[in-house]
Design an enzyme around this catalytic site. Sequence first.
Site, PDB file in Angstrom:
ATOM      1  N   LYS A 236       0.827  -1.214   0.000  1.00 42.79           N
ATOM      2  CA  LYS A 236       0.000   0.000   0.000  1.00 42.79           C
ATOM      3  C   LYS A 236       0.858   1.260   0.000  1.00 42.79           C
ATOM      4  O   LYS A 236       0.615   2.177  -0.776  1.00 42.79           O
ATOM      5  CB  LYS A 236      -0.942   0.003   1.212  1.00 42.79           C
ATOM      6  CG  LYS A 236      -1.932  -1.138   1.235  1.00 42.79           C
ATOM      7  CD  LYS A 236      -2.826  -1.124   2.460  1.00 42.79           C
ATOM      8  CE  LYS A 236      -2.094  -1.206   3.764  1.00 42.79           C
ATOM      9  NZ  LYS A 236      -1.451  -2.497   4.051  1.00 42.79           N
TER      10      LYS A 236
ATOM     11  N   ARG B 109      -9.698   1.511   9.469  1.00 36.57           N
ATOM     12  CA  ARG B 109      -9.301   0.136   9.810  1.00 36.57           C
ATOM     13  C   ARG B 109     -10.482  -0.676  10.330  1.00 36.57           C
ATOM     14  O   ARG B 109     -10.392  -1.894  10.427  1.00 36.57           O
ATOM     15  CB  ARG B 109      -8.210   0.138  10.875  1.00 36.57           C
ATOM     16  CG  ARG B 109      -6.874   0.613  10.378  1.00 36.57           C
ATOM     17  CD  ARG B 109      -5.831   0.484  11.490  1.00 36.57           C
ATOM     18  NE  ARG B 109      -4.605   1.154  11.135  1.00 36.57           N
ATOM     19  CZ  ARG B 109      -3.513   0.538  10.694  1.00 36.57           C
ATOM     20  NH1 ARG B 109      -3.520  -0.755  10.546  1.00 36.57           N
ATOM     21  NH2 ARG B 109      -2.434   1.216  10.391  1.00 36.57           N
TER      22      ARG B 109
ATOM     23  N   ARG C  76      12.418  -9.693   2.157  1.00 33.93           N
ATOM     24  CA  ARG C  76      12.788  -8.267   2.204  1.00 33.93           C
ATOM     25  C   ARG C  76      13.676  -7.994   3.417  1.00 33.93           C
ATOM     26  O   ARG C  76      14.677  -7.286   3.325  1.00 33.93           O
ATOM     27  CB  ARG C  76      11.497  -7.421   2.276  1.00 33.93           C
ATOM     28  CG  ARG C  76      11.722  -5.937   2.456  1.00 33.93           C
ATOM     29  CD  ARG C  76      10.415  -5.168   2.452  1.00 33.93           C
ATOM     30  NE  ARG C  76       9.687  -5.321   3.705  1.00 33.93           N
ATOM     31  CZ  ARG C  76       8.470  -4.862   3.927  1.00 33.93           C
ATOM     32  NH1 ARG C  76       7.813  -4.231   2.968  1.00 33.93           N
ATOM     33  NH2 ARG C  76       7.873  -5.024   5.085  1.00 33.93           N
TER      34      ARG C  76
ATOM     35  N   ARG D  29      13.149  -4.084   9.196  1.00 39.97           N
ATOM     36  CA  ARG D  29      12.154  -3.464  10.065  1.00 39.97           C
ATOM     37  C   ARG D  29      11.937  -4.357  11.270  1.00 39.97           C
ATOM     38  O   ARG D  29      11.942  -5.583  11.162  1.00 39.97           O
ATOM     39  CB  ARG D  29      10.824  -3.291   9.319  1.00 39.97           C
ATOM     40  CG  ARG D  29      10.838  -2.159   8.340  1.00 39.97           C
ATOM     41  CD  ARG D  29       9.561  -2.036   7.541  1.00 39.97           C
ATOM     42  NE  ARG D  29       8.353  -2.229   8.329  1.00 39.97           N
ATOM     43  CZ  ARG D  29       7.146  -1.964   7.881  1.00 39.97           C
ATOM     44  NH1 ARG D  29       6.969  -1.502   6.656  1.00 39.97           N
ATOM     45  NH2 ARG D  29       6.086  -2.165   8.627  1.00 39.97           N
TER      46      ARG D  29
ATOM     47  N   ARG E 132       0.197  -9.305  13.056  1.00 43.29           N
ATOM     48  CA  ARG E 132      -0.323  -8.206  12.237  1.00 43.29           C
ATOM     49  C   ARG E 132      -1.380  -8.697  11.250  1.00 43.29           C
ATOM     50  O   ARG E 132      -2.396  -8.027  11.027  1.00 43.29           O
ATOM     51  CB  ARG E 132       0.828  -7.513  11.504  1.00 43.29           C
ATOM     52  CG  ARG E 132       1.740  -6.743  12.467  1.00 43.29           C
ATOM     53  CD  ARG E 132       3.068  -6.361  11.863  1.00 43.29           C
ATOM     54  NE  ARG E 132       2.971  -5.537  10.686  1.00 43.29           N
ATOM     55  CZ  ARG E 132       3.886  -5.491   9.729  1.00 43.29           C
ATOM     56  NH1 ARG E 132       4.975  -6.228   9.793  1.00 43.29           N
ATOM     57  NH2 ARG E 132       3.731  -4.696   8.690  1.00 43.29           N
TER      58      ARG E 132
END
Length: 191
Positions: free
Chosen positions: A13, A87, A126, A138, A149
């Site tokens: 996104k 959300r 990644r 991250r 998540r």
Amino acid sequence: MNIILLGPPGAGKGTQAATLVAERDMIQLSTGDMLREAKNSGTEMGKMVAGVMDRGELVTDEIVIGLIREKLEGDAKGGFIFDGFPRTLAQADALAGLMAEMGQSLDHAIELAVNDEVLVERILGRAAEAVAAGGTARADDNEESLKIRLMAYYKQTSPLLGYYYAKGMLQSVDGLGTMDEVKASIGKVLA
């Protein structure tokens, strides 16, 4: 044109929003960015946000809607991209009410559809690439965080797919294509 980008964490996104900002002069409204900006702004709203965040509490929907209202009152340029908001169904209703109140509308809700197993592999890849290149991954790009998540996404946010489908606004694109393929699919929706 005002759009919402929907999809689980890691679906792309943010990447696609950045492309739309650069190529269509749209304004990305990322709730995380808006909250950080407000916290550091020194405005009354900013002081309220800072207090809530400093106490480790969740920022209320009313505060987020207030921040969005401030952004919508500015120059619309090529339209707005809602990224990370809404959300929940309650937030979707609040956003619809705000948009109507301000004489604006949402044109599309675009789902970046993904296969969870492939998505997890992509995100873990990644993270590995970042580390191999001498950088850092991250903090939430690990399998356990991803599962948490994804579960939160499916519990809270995935009902929005039905919400926007019922309103005739939902468009689904393959979020697992290359960045250019996904960009082209979004372009077709916005044409």
